[in-house]
Design an enzyme around this catalytic site. Sequence first.
Site, PDB file in Angstrom:
ATOM      1  N   ASN A 102     -17.684  29.602 -30.645  1.00 49.78           N
ATOM      2  CA  ASN A 102     -16.319  29.402 -31.092  1.00 49.78           C
ATOM      3  C   ASN A 102     -15.501  30.649 -30.796  1.00 49.78           C
ATOM      4  O   ASN A 102     -16.036  31.739 -30.585  1.00 49.78           O
ATOM      5  CB  ASN A 102     -16.279  29.127 -32.605  1.00 49.78           C
ATOM      6  CG  ASN A 102     -16.637  27.696 -32.943  1.00 49.78           C
ATOM      7  OD1 ASN A 102     -16.360  26.775 -32.172  1.00 49.78           O
ATOM      8  ND2 ASN A 102     -17.242  27.492 -34.100  1.00 49.78           N
ATOM      9  N   ALA A 127     -21.325  18.728 -36.150  1.00 49.08           N
ATOM     10  CA  ALA A 127     -22.709  18.656 -36.630  1.00 49.08           C
ATOM     11  C   ALA A 127     -22.935  19.696 -37.708  1.00 49.08           C
ATOM     12  O   ALA A 127     -22.258  20.729 -37.744  1.00 49.08           O
ATOM     13  CB  ALA A 127     -23.693  18.883 -35.480  1.00 49.08           C
ATOM     14  N   LYS A 183      -9.268  24.999 -28.015  1.00 51.12           N
ATOM     15  CA  LYS A 183     -10.266  24.905 -29.086  1.00 51.12           C
ATOM     16  C   LYS A 183     -10.015  25.966 -30.144  1.00 51.12           C
ATOM     17  O   LYS A 183     -10.235  25.740 -31.344  1.00 51.12           O
ATOM     18  CB  LYS A 183     -11.672  25.059 -28.499  1.00 51.12           C
ATOM     19  CG  LYS A 183     -12.795  25.006 -29.539  1.00 51.12           C
ATOM     20  CD  LYS A 183     -12.888  23.652 -30.209  1.00 51.12           C
ATOM     21  CE  LYS A 183     -13.963  23.621 -31.291  1.00 51.12           C
ATOM     22  NZ  LYS A 183     -15.305  23.939 -30.799  1.00 51.12           N
ATOM     23  N   ASN A 191     -11.023  25.472 -39.623  1.00 52.25           N
ATOM     24  CA  ASN A 191     -12.127  26.214 -40.215  1.00 52.25           C
ATOM     25  C   ASN A 191     -11.768  27.080 -41.418  1.00 52.25           C
ATOM     26  O   ASN A 191     -12.439  26.999 -42.457  1.00 52.25           O
ATOM     27  CB  ASN A 191     -12.815  27.066 -39.138  1.00 52.25           C
ATOM     28  CG  ASN A 191     -13.885  26.295 -38.408  1.00 52.25           C
ATOM     29  OD1 ASN A 191     -15.054  26.351 -38.747  1.00 52.25           O
ATOM     30  ND2 ASN A 191     -13.476  25.554 -37.385  1.00 52.25           N
TER      31      ASN A 191
END
Length: 295
Positions: A102, A127, A183, A191
């Site tokens: 990330n 996930a 992203k 997040n």
Amino acid sequence: MTETTLILGPGALGRLLAAYLAYSDQQCTVALVGRQASSRPICLVTPEGETLSRLVPRITAEEAPRQPALMHLTTKAYAAEQALTELAEHIDPATPLVLWQNGFRVQEPLTRRWQGPVLCATTTEGAYTQGEAGAVHAGRGHTFIGHLDGAYPDLADSIAKMLGKAGLFAESCTDIRQRLWHKLAVNAAINPLVARYRIRNGQLRDRPFRLIVTGIIDELSLVMEAESIAPPEQGWAAMVWKVIEGTANNRASMLQDVLAGRPTERDAILGPLREAARRHDIVAPRLDALWDNSP
């Protein structure tokens, strides 16, 4: 001779890749590399509720084959360089490497440092781990793979096809740098909030979080424009909300870290955006607040 694909980092993403690659009928052996060896099978629950159980060897760096066909680095951004350094002592330095981190902290230095081909991957697959050897694939997404400067297109295409055959939607691209920034925007909008309030991604659609996310997207748009990062075709807001919808039941990676008592990727996700804002004299109080209040 059977070729081996190494996955360095037995966390949620590493287990997801291992389970799908091992479950598919492909001419390769998959091994997870971590600090402890284990013979327990990987059990992955798919978004459709199916359980994939496959015996994927979990080995230490010392046990890694000298010449693997490919290596996926799936550790957290803050652990990536050290993990790769430890494994580099045991494998061929010309091994192709795929970075799955990330943020946008380690991609540039590791691409310059590693002797073999280095590709970067950005994914919206959701996930989280379950127990010592399990994982839940909480939401299907899309993965892009490419080199920061557009090199090795054939390698990127072959890896994307391998993932596709395994059941993960992936494609190669020549603009991975831009997609990594995309992203980054998604991660920054999701997040820190879910980690702070300990909620699942889908709860961001509700009050009071929806208004907060909208404000964050506004600031991200300004930063991206200043950095000359073209917006996605559907626009920044639509991209973020699409990911939130697709991973509604997922516990985001930063929340998983908080719940497990691990360090988070706050710096890798928020650091580049705040630095870009300062470079362009953009006032970004919401991004600053995320930084100040993130675990």
